[in-house]
Motif scaffolding. Structure first.
Motif, short mmCIF file in Angstrom:
data_model
loop_
_atom_site.label_atom_id
_atom_site.label_comp_id
_atom_site.label_asym_id
_atom_site.label_seq_id
_atom_site.Cartn_x
_atom_site.Cartn_y
_atom_site.Cartn_z
N ASN A 191 9.60 9.27 -5.30
CA ASN A 191 10.03 10.57 -5.83
C ASN A 191 8.88 11.56 -5.91
OD1 ASN A 191 12.73 9.86 -6.11
ND2 ASN A 191 12.47 9.13 -8.22
N LYS A 192 7.64 11.03 -5.97
CA LYS A 192 6.44 11.87 -5.97
C LYS A 192 5.88 12.02 -4.56
CE LYS A 192 5.29 13.08 -10.29
NZ LYS A 192 4.90 14.44 -10.70
N ASN A 193 6.71 11.72 -3.56
CA ASN A 193 6.36 11.89 -2.13
C ASN A 193 5.33 10.88 -1.62
OD1 ASN A 193 8.12 14.14 -1.76
ND2 ASN A 193 6.59 15.44 -2.75
N TRP A 194 5.22 9.73 -2.28
CA TRP A 194 4.39 8.65 -1.75
C TRP A 194 5.15 7.93 -0.63
CZ3 TRP A 194 -0.64 7.42 -2.88
CH2 TRP A 194 -1.21 7.99 -4.02
N GLU A 195 4.42 7.50 0.38
CA GLU A 195 4.98 6.66 1.44
C GLU A 195 4.57 5.22 1.13
OE1 GLU A 195 4.23 5.70 6.19
OE2 GLU A 195 3.08 7.28 5.16
N PHE A 196 5.54 4.39 0.75
CA PHE A 196 5.25 3.00 0.38
C PHE A 196 5.41 2.11 1.61
CE2 PHE A 196 6.61 -1.20 -1.19
CZ PHE A 196 5.47 -1.53 -1.92
N MET A 242 -6.62 15.79 3.13
CA MET A 242 -7.01 14.74 2.20
C MET A 242 -5.97 13.64 2.23
SD MET A 242 -8.50 16.78 -1.11
CE MET A 242 -9.38 15.31 -1.67
N LEU A 243 -6.42 12.43 1.91
CA LEU A 243 -5.52 11.28 1.85
C LEU A 243 -5.64 10.62 0.49
CD1 LEU A 243 -3.57 9.35 3.33
CD2 LEU A 243 -5.58 8.03 4.04
N ARG A 244 -4.49 10.38 -0.13
CA ARG A 244 -4.43 9.63 -1.38
C ARG A 244 -3.80 8.28 -1.06
NH1 ARG A 244 -1.97 14.66 -4.89
NH2 ARG A 244 -0.50 14.65 -3.16
N ALA A 245 -4.41 7.22 -1.54
CA ALA A 245 -3.93 5.88 -1.22
C ALA A 245 -3.95 5.00 -2.46
CB ALA A 245 -4.79 5.26 -0.12
N ILE A 246 -2.93 4.15 -2.58
CA ILE A 246 -2.91 3.12 -3.62
C ILE A 246 -2.98 1.77 -2.94
CG2 ILE A 246 -1.73 2.18 -5.63
CD1 ILE A 246 -0.06 4.74 -5.74
N LEU A 247 -4.04 1.03 -3.20
CA LEU A 247 -4.22 -0.30 -2.65
C LEU A 247 -3.79 -1.29 -3.73
CD1 LEU A 247 -6.32 1.72 -1.32
CD2 LEU A 247 -7.65 -0.31 -0.74
N PHE A 248 -2.59 -1.83 -3.57
CA PHE A 248 -2.02 -2.69 -4.61
C PHE A 248 -2.59 -4.10 -4.56
CE2 PHE A 248 1.37 0.52 -4.32
CZ PHE A 248 1.53 0.82 -5.67
N VAL A 254 0.85 -1.19 0.00
CA VAL A 254 0.00 0.00 0.00
C VAL A 254 0.89 1.24 0.00
CG1 VAL A 254 -0.14 0.11 2.53
CG2 VAL A 254 -1.98 1.10 1.15
N ALA A 255 0.38 2.33 -0.54
CA ALA A 255 1.12 3.59 -0.55
C ALA A 255 0.18 4.72 -0.16
CB ALA A 255 1.74 3.85 -1.91
N PHE A 256 0.72 5.71 0.55
CA PHE A 256 -0.08 6.84 1.02
C PHE A 256 0.59 8.16 0.65
CE2 PHE A 256 -1.08 3.49 4.21
CZ PHE A 256 -2.43 3.38 3.95
#
Length: 298
Positions: free
Chosen positions: A284-289, A264-270, A212-214
């Motif tokens: 590099n785009k400031n995502w926390e993996f 706001m929260l942006r999340a990627i649920l892999f 997951v990434a936030f």
């Protein structure tokens, strides 16, 4: 059990009949406005995920398919969907988007793994059963689901607690209603469901997914931003843009100092483990993996 949905379909219909709503809706197709800048800013961090050969589904994309248009403009393929296809039809006719369909987020008509990614931006909080919608999005995706929604991260720590106390103190002095629980409703009739990192991680862990990434974001909006050019314009319009940027920058500062959380929260649920090159681009785009713990019993 009867499920009550909000009046989104009626609201989209008003954009064709109500003169004021017509003007606002027309602005959604225009580039270069302060409001378009806001929405592009929310989406720019997903650019590392967009590839020419991969297909996206956007959910709750009823504003002519603006989210799908962003993906298409950045070289991807996108199918726009919403509970109403009123404006999606017009968006398709104007060449703003290509494929579209009317969809209930809680019961998507697509087969399993029909799309590489599914994007839900500022729409999940309109759904009466948001986690049903997230599950449906996860079901029809092959690689993952991206959520961009209001955040309700807990205010832990003494700095956040003290800052929140002072903020509410001054609100009471000014006779402004204090809402400590962040519960809220919108005029269209929906309860505003907010998301947080822990609930998203539990959603994934329950199905034994571990990647997951936030990415946090602060935003600012006032009615009328749709008619303000982001660059150029009159002196008054330039001041409105400057004020919006200053408010965002101030919120960023106090967030960085630990007094408040991102709004706001942006999340990627892999659904699939991402390649290392993609993880590097996201960082590099400031995502926390994050890699969550694997269940040792299966």
């Amino acid at each position: 059990m009867k499920i009550t949905y909000d009046r989104s379909e009626n609201e989209w219909q008003k954009t064709l009949t109500d003169e004021n709503r017509k003007k606002v809706a027309k602005s959604w197709l225009e580039k270069g406005t302060l409001d378009r800048w806001r929405h592009n800013r929310m989406l720019e961090c997903i650019i590392p995920l967009i590839k020419r050969e991969e297909e996206w589904l956007t959910v709750g994309d009823g504003r002519y398919g603006t989210d799908a248009n962003f993906i298409i403009s950045n070289g991807g393929k996108a199918h726009a969907s919403d509970v109403s296809d009123t404006l999606l039809k017009i968006g398709s006719e104007k060449g703003f988007i290509k494929e579209y369909s009317q969809q209930n987020a809680e019961k998507l008509s697509f087969s399993d793994e029909s799309f590489d990614y599914v994007l839900i931006k500022e729409a999940l909080h309109h759904v009466p059963r948001p986690w049903v919608a997230v599950y449906e999005a996860f079901r029809v995706s092959r690689k993952g689901v991206i959520l961009i929604e209001p955040s309700d991260e807990p205010n832990l720590g003494i700095r956040k607690t003290c800052f929140n106390y002072l903020k509410n103190f001054f609100k009471r002095i000014k006779n402004i209603e204090v809402n400590n629980q962040l519960y809220g409703f919108e005029p269209v009739g929906n309860f505003v469901s907010r998301i947080n990192k822990q609930e998203i991680e539990k959603f994934l862990l329950g199905m034994h997914y571990t990647n997951v990434a936030f990415n946090g974001l602060n935003d600012y909006y006032l009615e009328g931003f749709e008619f303000i050019p982001f660059k150029g314009g009159s002196n008054k319009e330039k001041m409105i843009v400057k004020n919006a940027l200053n408010r965002i920058n101030f919120r960023n500062l106090i967030t960085h100092l630990g007094f408040v959380n991102y709004g706001m929260l942006r999340a990627i649920l892999f659904k699939q483990e991402p390649e290392k090159t993609l993880v590097s681009k996201l960082i590099n785009k400031n995502w926390e993996f994050r890699q969550l713990p694997k269940n040792p019993y299966i």
